[in-house]
Design a protein around this motif. Sequence first.
Motif, mmCIF file in Angstrom:
data_model
loop_
_atom_site.group_PDB
_atom_site.id
_atom_site.type_symbol
_atom_site.label_atom_id
_atom_site.label_comp_id
_atom_site.label_asym_id
_atom_site.label_seq_id
_atom_site.Cartn_x
_atom_site.Cartn_y
_atom_site.Cartn_z
ATOM 1 N N ALA A 54 0.844 -1.195 0.000
ATOM 2 C CA ALA A 54 0.000 0.000 0.000
ATOM 3 C C ALA A 54 0.882 1.248 0.000
ATOM 4 C CB ALA A 54 -0.920 0.008 1.225
ATOM 5 N N GLU A 55 0.332 2.322 -0.552
ATOM 6 C CA GLU A 55 1.040 3.601 -0.609
ATOM 7 C C GLU A 55 0.254 4.662 0.151
ATOM 8 O OE1 GLU A 55 1.559 4.656 -4.650
ATOM 9 O OE2 GLU A 55 2.885 2.983 -5.142
ATOM 10 N N ILE A 56 0.991 5.541 0.814
ATOM 11 C CA ILE A 56 0.378 6.667 1.546
ATOM 12 C C ILE A 56 0.530 7.941 0.714
ATOM 13 C CG2 ILE A 56 0.635 8.203 3.518
ATOM 14 C CD1 ILE A 56 -0.757 5.890 4.459
ATOM 15 N N ASP A 57 -0.599 8.585 0.382
ATOM 16 C CA ASP A 57 -0.592 9.897 -0.257
ATOM 17 C C ASP A 57 -0.998 10.916 0.787
ATOM 18 O OD1 ASP A 57 0.093 8.762 -2.627
ATOM 19 O OD2 ASP A 57 -1.965 8.680 -3.395
ATOM 20 N N MET A 58 -0.089 11.832 1.150
ATOM 21 C CA MET A 58 -0.371 12.813 2.206
ATOM 22 C C MET A 58 -0.572 14.200 1.609
ATOM 23 S SD MET A 58 1.892 11.931 5.572
ATOM 24 C CE MET A 58 3.431 12.409 4.804
ATOM 25 N N SER A 59 -1.519 14.920 2.208
ATOM 26 C CA SER A 59 -1.755 16.329 1.849
ATOM 27 C C SER A 59 -1.883 17.117 3.138
ATOM 28 C CB SER A 59 -3.022 16.469 0.993
ATOM 29 O OG SER A 59 -3.282 17.831 0.707
ATOM 30 N N LEU A 60 -0.782 17.744 3.544
ATOM 31 C CA LEU A 60 -0.742 18.475 4.810
ATOM 32 C C LEU A 60 -0.538 19.963 4.533
ATOM 33 C CD1 LEU A 60 1.591 16.109 6.891
ATOM 34 C CD2 LEU A 60 -0.878 16.010 6.641
ATOM 35 N N LEU B 63 -4.063 10.413 3.235
ATOM 36 C CA LEU B 63 -4.067 11.050 4.573
ATOM 37 C C LEU B 63 -4.034 12.562 4.360
ATOM 38 C CD1 LEU B 63 -2.084 9.937 7.689
ATOM 39 C CD2 LEU B 63 -2.372 12.349 7.165
ATOM 40 N N THR B 64 -5.111 13.234 4.760
ATOM 41 C CA THR B 64 -5.200 14.685 4.573
ATOM 42 C C THR B 64 -5.517 15.359 5.896
ATOM 43 O OG1 THR B 64 -7.549 14.561 4.016
ATOM 44 C CG2 THR B 64 -5.991 14.441 2.191
ATOM 45 N N ASP C 100 -10.471 24.212 10.202
ATOM 46 C CA ASP C 100 -11.438 25.301 10.279
ATOM 47 C C ASP C 100 -11.523 25.704 11.739
ATOM 48 O OD1 ASP C 100 -12.968 23.138 11.255
ATOM 49 O OD2 ASP C 100 -13.952 22.849 9.323
ATOM 50 N N GLU C 101 -12.672 25.490 12.382
ATOM 51 C CA GLU C 101 -12.734 25.738 13.822
ATOM 52 C C GLU C 101 -12.017 24.637 14.592
ATOM 53 O OE1 GLU C 101 -16.820 26.145 14.861
ATOM 54 O OE2 GLU C 101 -17.056 28.087 13.844
ATOM 55 N N MET C 102 -11.891 23.455 13.976
ATOM 56 C CA MET C 102 -11.156 22.342 14.566
ATOM 57 C C MET C 102 -10.162 21.827 13.525
ATOM 58 S SD MET C 102 -14.175 20.304 16.631
ATOM 59 C CE MET C 102 -13.016 19.459 17.717
ATOM 60 N N VAL C 103 -9.314 20.910 13.939
ATOM 61 C CA VAL C 103 -8.339 20.273 13.043
ATOM 62 C C VAL C 103 -8.875 18.879 12.694
ATOM 63 C CG1 VAL C 103 -5.973 19.491 12.774
ATOM 64 C CG2 VAL C 103 -6.456 21.557 14.102
ATOM 65 N N HIS C 104 -9.041 18.615 11.382
ATOM 66 C CA HIS C 104 -9.637 17.361 10.920
ATOM 67 C C HIS C 104 -8.566 16.518 10.213
ATOM 68 C CE1 HIS C 104 -13.573 19.107 11.760
ATOM 69 N NE2 HIS C 104 -13.168 20.193 11.121
ATOM 70 N N ILE C 105 -8.369 15.293 10.688
ATOM 71 C CA ILE C 105 -7.441 14.340 10.073
ATOM 72 C C ILE C 105 -8.307 13.282 9.390
ATOM 73 C CG2 ILE C 105 -5.476 12.824 10.463
ATOM 74 C CD1 ILE C 105 -5.228 14.199 13.256
ATOM 75 N N ARG C 106 -8.142 13.135 8.073
ATOM 76 C CA ARG C 106 -8.963 12.186 7.320
ATOM 77 C C ARG C 106 -8.070 11.108 6.696
ATOM 78 N NH1 ARG C 106 -11.703 17.107 6.582
ATOM 79 N NH2 ARG C 106 -13.890 16.968 7.258
ATOM 80 N N VAL C 107 -8.436 9.838 6.878
ATOM 81 C CA VAL C 107 -7.730 8.690 6.299
ATOM 82 C C VAL C 107 -8.721 7.956 5.405
ATOM 83 C CG1 VAL C 107 -6.490 6.571 6.756
ATOM 84 C CG2 VAL C 107 -6.240 8.519 8.330
ATOM 85 N N ARG C 108 -8.450 7.951 4.095
ATOM 86 C CA ARG C 108 -9.346 7.306 3.130
ATOM 87 C C ARG C 108 -8.628 6.152 2.452
ATOM 88 N NH1 ARG C 108 -10.877 9.069 -2.992
ATOM 89 N NH2 ARG C 108 -12.162 7.247 -3.445
ATOM 90 N N ASP C 109 -9.297 4.994 2.402
ATOM 91 C CA ASP C 109 -8.774 3.877 1.624
ATOM 92 C C ASP C 109 -9.603 3.762 0.348
ATOM 93 O OD1 ASP C 109 -11.083 2.031 1.963
ATOM 94 O OD2 ASP C 109 -10.486 2.051 4.068
ATOM 95 N N HIS C 110 -9.146 2.911 -0.558
ATOM 96 C CA HIS C 110 -9.864 2.673 -1.816
ATOM 97 C C HIS C 110 -10.407 1.252 -1.836
ATOM 98 C CE1 HIS C 110 -8.826 6.369 -4.147
ATOM 99 N NE2 HIS C 110 -7.937 6.471 -3.160
#
Length: 607
Positions: free
Chosen positions: A475-481, A520-521, A525-535
């Motif tokens: 698997a590969e991790i694509d990050m957008s920070l 992984l993105t 906004d008012e909070m910090v959101h960490i999102r992990v999406r698989d396919h």
Amino acid sequence: MGKRYLSALVGFILIGVVFAIHGGDIIKARYLAEAATQGGTTLRLAVSALEGHLKRYEALPALIADQPDIEALILQPDNLIRRHSTNLYLANINALLKSSDIYMLTMDGETIAASNFDLPTSFIGQNFSYRPYFQEAAKGKQARFYALGTTSAKRGYYFSSPIEIGGIVRGVIVFKVDIDVLEASWEGGDARIFVSDPEGIIFMTGSPHWLYHSILPLTQERIDRTSASRRYSDAVLKPLPFTERVEDGHRIMSVAEAGGTRDYLVLSQSMPDADWTVNVLTDTASARAQAQTVVIAVLLVLCLVGLGVAILMQRRARLDERLHLQEAAQVELERRVEERTADLARVNTRIEEEIAERRATELQLRQTQADLIQAGKLAGLGQMSAALSHEFNQPLAAAKTYSDSADVLIERGRLEEARDNIRRISALIDRMASISRHLRNFARKPNEKLSGVALDDVIRDTLEIVSTRLKSAQAEIDMSLPRDIPPVLAGSIRLQQVLVNIITNAADAVEGLDDRRIELTVDVDEMVHIRVRDHGAGVAAAISERIFDPFFTTKGVGKGLGLGLSISYNIIKDFGGSLSVANHPDGGAVFTISLMAATGQVGLAAE
């Protein structure tokens, strides 16, 4: 007993009389205080909006004054080509910044370039030497000024800055900012908002019929000062018809309007930088009506209570007649009560024994649940340890090779090459220590206080832990920070455990598929959101509501206890955040961790 009821009735009557006389004033004072609190909130919001709007443009005149094209034109004001290019430059800047106008003046006050050069109301050729903002900037100072435009007939706030070349002021650059948008937001609200200048003249208000009215006496001295700067051009200045008084410690303004006189509670705050005073007027009619309603309601309650006391007095007389008949029945009742009391004592004893047993069982259950949770973590650690074992074997094999090679090199006198082998061995040992440290931190129970945690460090350590699992799943991790991610309120190790669990689940979901990307993105906004999406296949609707329940798992036997997501859910909840799951419109599952941003400095607590 009859005297007691009679005394109570007289007491209620006295309380009602006293309350009718003084209660209304007390309740009215309370509602006025509440109105003052609401007005204070409105006042702070209005001041913050004004200050924020003006500060956007405060530093811009000085920046534009230092531009080469501006300096070149002020040195050659008659150069038509430079004038045209400067006009276009100012027009583009004005459109980009969404200001009202930008224009450039020579030292005699004449406008030689302006953003509105192509409009009928162009400032080019106009002389503004009478404006205070020009006079201050011509002396080498940054200046501000609010006025009604003499050419455009539009109100605005002016920022000016000198154009200095070689330490000599050659001209002035001026920004005019439109504040009609802020004023329009004040219309139709519960409170009336207006801004007055040092002479007491209202120049911004949500009530257009109050514009250019004065809340201070229009003395000749004030009129002369206003006319000298032509602040309001040809506008007619009038006094605002009002009187002011102090009531219960609050300023009350009575304003004569078309429908009669209305009372307002007044709160004011000065803006020293702009030399303004912001005023919020809250209508007191609502507070007075509420106070009257409460007074009437309390009096009605007192009347009802008094009526109840009178009814009780009447019934008391009837009850006295029945007391003699009840005495005999009372003796029999007491005997039965004693029997029932003995029965109840025996029942209570049995209930207490059952309660003690249930408490012991509950304590044992909680301990068992805690042990199972830790066992689940250790089981996950065992799986990761098995997957990471080859990460230790490779460095150990390489270290053995480098060690044997170093021995040979030393015998041959090739010391520099031997030192290089020793440095390589040290780097391999550091790598194994790093893997061991992350594994140890994941396994032990946390003992931390919440503090500001640097999210990018936690993500980096997490990827190091799960790298082996990702490799085995291909698997590969694509990050957008984003840049400058604020610290989050959490515990570093427990947050790392949550990310390890979610990313490992994502690797399980994509293993064996054509598309094995894990995204992984982070967004803020008012909070910090960490999102992990698989396919992968996503989360079925039938299990989406149970996915965070303890011991619920979709994996096969021996591949997990179903505690990972339950533990993660409770960890994030302890942080004051939330953990949720949804299906992405393009396929796959998306786990979202929402955390509060930490306001203090970043600090990692001990685990």
